[in-house]
Design a protein around this motif. Structure first.
Motif, mmCIF file in Angstrom:
data_model
loop_
_atom_site.group_PDB
_atom_site.id
_atom_site.type_symbol
_atom_site.label_atom_id
_atom_site.label_comp_id
_atom_site.label_asym_id
_atom_site.label_seq_id
_atom_site.Cartn_x
_atom_site.Cartn_y
_atom_site.Cartn_z
ATOM 1 N N LEU A 1 116.264 68.348 41.799
ATOM 2 C CA LEU A 1 115.796 67.099 42.225
ATOM 3 C C LEU A 1 114.419 66.614 41.718
ATOM 4 N N ILE A 2 113.584 67.480 41.454
ATOM 5 C CA ILE A 2 112.106 67.133 41.390
ATOM 6 C C ILE A 2 112.395 66.355 39.379
ATOM 7 N N VAL A 3 113.004 67.286 38.909
ATOM 8 C CA VAL A 3 113.465 66.398 36.999
ATOM 9 C C VAL A 3 114.165 65.414 37.018
ATOM 10 N N ILE A 4 115.491 65.187 37.941
ATOM 11 C CA ILE A 4 116.015 64.269 38.227
ATOM 12 C C ILE A 4 115.278 62.845 38.842
ATOM 13 N N GLY A 5 114.141 62.688 39.405
ATOM 14 C CA GLY A 5 113.239 62.178 39.996
ATOM 15 C C GLY A 5 112.372 61.343 39.477
ATOM 16 N N TRP A 6 112.141 62.577 38.692
ATOM 17 C CA TRP A 6 111.514 62.178 37.288
ATOM 18 C C TRP A 6 111.791 61.318 36.025
ATOM 19 N N MET A 7 112.709 61.632 35.952
ATOM 20 C CA MET A 7 113.874 61.160 34.640
ATOM 21 C C MET A 7 114.078 59.505 35.365
ATOM 22 N N TRP A 8 114.280 59.095 36.386
ATOM 23 C CA TRP A 8 114.588 58.238 37.060
ATOM 24 C C TRP A 8 114.145 57.329 37.068
ATOM 25 N N ARG A 9 111.989 58.123 37.700
ATOM 26 C CA ARG A 9 110.317 57.030 37.392
ATOM 27 C C ARG A 9 110.468 56.347 35.963
ATOM 28 N N ASP A 10 110.970 57.965 35.275
ATOM 29 C CA ASP A 10 109.756 57.081 33.990
ATOM 30 C C ASP A 10 111.379 55.320 33.332
#
Length: 112
Positions: free
Chosen positions: A57-66
């Motif tokens: 979930l953190i990886v997907i959230g990080w991609m979304w943020r970037d």
């Protein structure tokens, strides 16, 4: 239609979120199978599964943020704006799908 073609590396972002979802599927099921095969305690198995789920979930959230912060390229006006929006919404869909698909099983019995 824009004069320049959009680079293929931008199209890969459409699949990136669901690629992480697939990774979560494989990792969670593998960890669950290993934990049941070696008779891990229920608490440690749930903790391991929760850590793997939250990491994805953190990886997907990080991609979304970037991707959201990156913005669109002015050279590709309408096409890039559409693609940017589509990538953002596929990342949101992947985040929600990951949470809905893999979150509730943490509440069930671990090994049967």
């Amino acid at each position: 239609m824009s004069e320049r073609a959009i680079p293929a590396r931008r199209l890969w972002w459409l699949a990136a979120g669901f690629a992480v979802w697939c990774s979560a599927l494989v990792a969670l099921y593998a960890l669950h199978a290993i934990g049941c095969a070696f008779a891990w305690s229920s608490g440690s198995l749930r903790l391991g599964l929760a850590m793997v789920l939250f990491a994805h979930l953190i990886v997907i959230g990080w991609m979304w943020r970037d991707i959201t912060r990156a913005g669109t390229d002015p050279d590709f006006d309408p096409t890039d704006s559409f693609l940017h929006g589509a990538v953002i919404w596929t990342l949101i869909a992947a985040l929600v799908a990951t949470a809905i698909t893999f979150g509730p099983p943490l509440l069930l019995a671990t090994c049967i």
